[in-house]
Design an enzyme around this catalytic site. Structure first.
Site, PDB file in Angstrom:
ATOM      1  N   ALA A  10       0.836  -1.210   0.000  1.00 25.94           N
ATOM      2  CA  ALA A  10       0.000   0.000   0.000  1.00 25.94           C
ATOM      3  C   ALA A  10       0.872   1.262   0.000  1.00 25.94           C
ATOM      4  O   ALA A  10       0.632   2.195  -0.778  1.00 25.94           O
ATOM      5  CB  ALA A  10      -0.918  -0.011   1.214  1.00 25.94           C
ATOM      6  N   THR A  77       9.464  -1.856   2.552  1.00 23.55           N
ATOM      7  CA  THR A  77       9.177  -3.294   2.665  1.00 23.55           C
ATOM      8  C   THR A  77       8.551  -3.550   4.043  1.00 23.55           C
ATOM      9  O   THR A  77       8.642  -2.700   4.928  1.00 23.55           O
ATOM     10  CB  THR A  77      10.470  -4.145   2.481  1.00 23.55           C
ATOM     11  N   LYS A 205       6.558   1.885  17.400  1.00 20.87           N
ATOM     12  CA  LYS A 205       6.517   3.338  17.215  1.00 20.87           C
ATOM     13  C   LYS A 205       6.975   4.046  18.489  1.00 20.87           C
ATOM     14  O   LYS A 205       7.705   5.045  18.431  1.00 20.87           O
ATOM     15  CB  LYS A 205       5.107   3.771  16.820  1.00 20.87           C
TER      16      LYS A 205
END
Lengths: 323, 200
Positions: A10, A77, A205
């Site tokens: 995406a 990737t 994150k």
């Protein structure tokens, strides 16, 4: 700028599609088995429709994409845990060739941060990774603008899938499995949602944010190696199996539950937390929000789309423009 | 207006606790200690007497009562300060008794129960003994359990987890210690804790 885009999921395909609008040329686009490479710019539309038809992106080998004449490598990737491969090797190759790198893949920045910085220090190329945290939200550039040494903590909702599940459960009184199945039907959750609902994605994150905060507090690269936080050191709890009555009890008290990631220079913590129902952090649906706790300016919050091809590609291309 | 001070010397002898298991003529095992408790009472007849009864019922010896009728707390109530002595193990029972009577305890021994903390526990709360869990929190969390709401599993999933919302009153700055205690009890009983996000 000439871009080589690795990864045609995406994010990678959105970057390839939008690059022209930003004034950049895609000279290579690769997935794990095929690639389209052209020094004058590939035909992005053709490559992506060929891939959609099952024919692959083009005739070239993915290795040719990495070896192409580009100014910046876009590493999009899939994120892998542990050694962050093969993403990390792609980044290393580009930096050793003195090319810039823009990451959408979280692995290298979350798991091998000190090595990534050392490679960049030895290279004429630079590394940027805005897209790895909070999708379209400019979290890391805001952090850089403020000066990470003047930011004490960063916290927020960093996983849209988990947030969708929690906000639907609270709004409709539905159980976890029901909402998760609905999210999968809508394409909000992946077929295997483990990474999202167990808190791993939000934790990666959080680790990247923590690494940015600790980097600003150490003097040299040796210090950085010791100061970085790894995923193993993060305190991670997911939302799997949280019953709807827990959300009802919270709601009776004017609160709701959100999967919150918190990062300081030393700690990373992810877990379901009680937040005021109408408070800043109680965003709904797949929306993300980040709140920075600054030393002199109180709290600063930024919210927006935390995932999705075009949203994340926007962060990638903003990074390319910052090079 | 002068506070209306009741000297302890005039106080009636403390009645023995009604609960037979607690009957100890010497008032307990440890040496009595003096405590100061600040209360808030509505300005209604009979409230002061009703508020003092739990002190006697739980084996405390009233030393003085300062009842400032002319003063009002920000909540429009009358502040009352009580000095009492009791054996250490009786003190929590006295506070508990006061709260059960509906009296607002503002501070006990000058340690304000200033912060209220809300946590939601998820898991097999009933099977793992909810009252024992609450008891552990009272003993180790440096907090009082001000409110408990239990929500049973859905009727169509009776084996599912239940959830409980706890309001914990902690001493000023004591929230982290309380949360530590909650986490440790929860880990032992395999419960999930949904903690409040600090500083929101």
């Amino acid at each position: 700028m000439r871009l080589a885009v690795l990864g045609a999921g995406a994010v990678g395909s959105s970057v390839a599609e939008l690059a022209g609008e930003y004034g950049h040329t895609v000279v290579a686009l690769a997935d794990s088995s095929t690639a389209a490479v052209d020094a004058d710019g590939i035909d992005t539309e053709r490559a992506l429709s060929a891939k959609a038809a099952g024919a692959g992106l083009g005739d070239a080998d993915p290795e040719n994409a990495l070896a192409a004449e580009y100014d910046a490598l876009v590493e999009a990737t899939p994120t892998t845990l542990g050694d962050a491969q093969p993403g990390f090797d792609h980044v290393a190759t580009a930096l050793e060739r003195d090319r810039h790198v823009v990451l959408a893949n979280k692995g290298p920045a979350a798991e091998r941060y000190a090595e990534l910085r050392a490679l960049a220090a030895a290279s004429a190329g630079r590394v940027r990774f805005e897209a790895t945290v909070g999708g379209a939200i400019p979290v890391l550039s805001t952090l850089s603008d403020l000066g990470p040494e003047r930011v004490e903590a960063v916290r927020g909702v960093l996983n849209g899938t988990a947030n969708f599940v929690l906000s639907r459960m609270a709004a409709e009184g539905l159980d976890y499995e029901h909402v998760l199945a609905e999210a999968q039907d809508l394409g909000v959750a992946e077929a295997d949602p483990t990474f999202d609902v167990e808190g791993t994605d939000a934790a990666l994150k959080g680790v990247i944010l923590s690494n940015r905060l600790s980097e600003a507090r150490v003097d040299d690269s040796d210090g950085l190696e010791a100061a970085t936080t790894s995923l193993d050191e993060a305190d991670v709890q997911g939302i799997t199996g949280l019953p709807p009555n827990a959300l009802e009890l919270a709601a009776e008290d004017g609160q709701t539950v959100r999967l919150i990631a918190e990062a300081t220079a030393d700690t990373v913590r992810v877990g379901p937390r009680l937040v005021p129902e109408n408070g800043t952090l109680a965003v709904s649906g797949t929306r993300n929000i980040v709140e920075l706790e600054t030393a002199h300016a109180g709290r600063l919050a930024i919210s927006g789309r935390g995932a999705g091809g075009d949203a994340t590609a926007t962060a990638v291309l903003s990074d390319v423009n910052r090079l | 207006m002068q506070p209306d001070v009741t000297p302890a010397d005039d106080a009636d002898p403390v009645e023995e606790p009604a609960d037979e298991e607690n009957v100890e003529t010497d008032g307990g095992r440890g040496d009595p200690q003096v405590h100061t408790i600040q209360l808030e009472l509505p300005d209604e007849p009979g409230r002061l007497l009703a508020a003092l009864q739990p002190v006697a019922d739980n084996g405390g010896n009233l030393l003085s009562v300062v009842h400032e009728r002319g003063e009002r707390t920000p909540r429009g109530r009358i502040p009352v300060a009580i000095d009492l002595e009791c054996p250490p193990e009786r003190f929590d029972g006295i506070l508990e008794g006061l709260r059960e009577t509906g009296v607002t305890v503002v501070t006990a021994d000058a340690e304000a129960y200033a912060d209220e903390l809300v946590v939601v526990l998820v898991g097999h709360l009933v099977d793992t003994g909810l009252s024992g869990t609450l008891q552990r929190l009272r003993e180790h969390a440096g907090a009082t359990v001000a409110d408990v709401t239990l929500s049973a599993p859905d009727a169509d999933a009776p084996e599912g987890p239940s959830a409980a919302r706890l309001h914990l009153r902690t001493r000023a700055g004591g929230a982290e210690q309380t949360l530590e205690a909650v986490r440790s009890v929860a880990e032992e009983k395999e419960l999930t804790v949904v903690e409040p996000l600090g500083g929101v």
